[in-house]
Design a protein around this motif. Structure first.
Motif, PDB file in Angstrom:
ATOM      1  N   ALA A   1       0.758  -1.464  -0.554  1.00 18.79           N
ATOM      2  CA  ALA A   1       0.173  -0.142  -0.044  1.00 18.79           C
ATOM      3  C   ALA A   1       1.233   1.394   0.383  1.00 18.79           C
ATOM      4  CB  ALA A   1      -1.018   0.326   0.943  1.00 18.79           C
ATOM      5  N   VAL A   2       1.647   1.404   0.815  1.00 15.51           N
ATOM      6  CA  VAL A   2       2.792   2.354   1.282  1.00 15.51           C
ATOM      7  C   VAL A   2       3.238   2.799  -0.531  1.00 15.51           C
ATOM      8  CG1 VAL A   2       5.270   3.199   1.757  1.00 15.51           C
ATOM      9  CG2 VAL A   2       3.210   3.041   3.509  1.00 15.51           C
ATOM     10  N   ASN A   3       3.816   1.597  -0.899  1.00 18.84           N
ATOM     11  CA  ASN A   3       4.720   1.754  -2.433  1.00 18.84           C
ATOM     12  C   ASN A   3       3.650   2.011  -3.376  1.00 18.84           C
ATOM     13  OD1 ASN A   3       7.484   0.776  -1.404  1.00 18.84           O
ATOM     14  ND2 ASN A   3       6.524  -1.358  -2.085  1.00 18.84           N
ATOM     15  N   SER A   4       1.935   1.644  -3.646  1.00 20.69           N
ATOM     16  CA  SER A   4       1.277   2.425  -4.113  1.00 20.69           C
ATOM     17  C   SER A   4       1.140   4.220  -4.150  1.00 20.69           C
ATOM     18  CB  SER A   4      -0.067   1.311  -4.583  1.00 20.69           C
ATOM     19  OG  SER A   4       0.355   0.474  -4.728  1.00 20.69           O
ATOM     20  N   LEU A   5       0.865   4.080  -2.589  1.00 21.58           N
ATOM     21  CA  LEU A   5       0.612   5.403  -2.587  1.00 21.58           C
ATOM     22  C   LEU A   5       2.342   6.370  -2.887  1.00 21.58           C
ATOM     23  CD1 LEU A   5      -0.536   5.540   0.976  1.00 21.58           C
ATOM     24  CD2 LEU A   5      -2.210   5.724  -1.157  1.00 21.58           C
ATOM     25  N   ALA A   6       3.144   5.923  -2.579  1.00 17.29           N
ATOM     26  CA  ALA A   6       4.524   6.652  -2.863  1.00 17.29           C
ATOM     27  C   ALA A   6       4.022   7.067  -4.830  1.00 17.29           C
ATOM     28  CB  ALA A   6       5.587   5.909  -2.760  1.00 17.29           C
ATOM     29  N   TYR A   7       4.156   5.783  -5.450  1.00 20.28           N
ATOM     30  CA  TYR A   7       4.084   6.010  -6.899  1.00 20.28           C
ATOM     31  C   TYR A   7       3.265   6.845  -7.442  1.00 20.28           C
ATOM     32  CZ  TYR A   7       4.257   4.173 -11.614  1.00 20.28           C
ATOM     33  OH  TYR A   7       4.597   4.094 -13.192  1.00 20.28           O
ATOM     34  N   GLU A   8       2.180   6.904  -6.588  1.00 16.49           N
ATOM     35  CA  GLU A   8       0.520   7.101  -7.093  1.00 16.49           C
ATOM     36  C   GLU A   8       1.253   9.247  -6.761  1.00 16.49           C
ATOM     37  OE1 GLU A   8      -2.512   9.566  -8.571  1.00 16.49           O
ATOM     38  OE2 GLU A   8      -1.938   7.422  -9.370  1.00 16.49           O
TER      39      GLU A   8
END
Length: 185
Positions: free
Chosen positions: A66-73
């Motif tokens: 989830a953190v990786n997705s948030l950081a990418y977005e």
């Protein structure tokens, strides 16, 4: 995952928020002190309290994704505030479509080229008298037993006719017109 920041420096989130990084900090495993821009982008787009709520609602094994997705977005939104990831996805889809059209055109050209190499006028088939005079070649069963073909019965090989042109799939460079098409006996 980065280790807890209890021994050296606070995590990137606590440092950015200017607060003390506690041993149970929810941000510490996902925002190491070496990556301060990662949290800065996530905080700017989503807000620290929203990220905290999200991470607390997720099971621990899903938090890193989830953190990786948030950081990418968040990084995509910083670069392109209007479209974010959607802009990048649309760009890549258009690129795939363009490359698919190029591939289709190249395949079409290849087929056109291959078809133009084959002469359109084939020689007339041999007359009935020449076919009757040709006896089919038969090989004894023991010949195939020696090379491991088994003994299922007799073997019939249709007569081969020489072709007046090289076939496009023929790899023989010697100029033999009948190479790969059987032997002339």
């Amino acid at each position: 995952m980065a280790s807890s920041s209890s021994y050296n420096s606070p995590c990137a989130a606590c440092k950015f928020l200017r607060r003390k990084c506690m041993p149970g900090c929810i941000f510490a495993p996902y925002f190491p002190p070496e990556e301060p821009q990662k949290f800065a982008n996530v905080h700017k787009i989503f807000g620290a309290s929203n990220v905290t709520k999200l991470l607390n609602e997720l099971p621990p094994h899903q938090r890193e994704d989830a953190v990786n997705s948030l950081a990418y977005e968040a990084e995509a939104r910083v670069r392109d505030p209007v479209y974010g990831c959607v802009g990048a996805i649309t760009f890549l889809q258009r690129q795939v479509q363009r490359l698919q059209k190029e591939l289709d055109a190249a395949n079409s050209d290849l087929i056109h080229y291959a078809c133009s190499e084959i002469p359109t006028a084939l020689p007339a088939p041999p007359g009935p008298s020449s076919i009757q005079s040709m006896a089919p070649r038969q090989r004894p069963i023991d010949h195939y037993d020696r090379i491991g073909m088994g003994n299922e019965g007799g073997y019939y090989e249709a007569p081969s006719f020489p072709t007046p042109y090289n076939l496009p799939w023929n790899d023989n460079l010697s100029g033999d017109n009948n190479a790969g098409g059987g032997s002339n006996m």
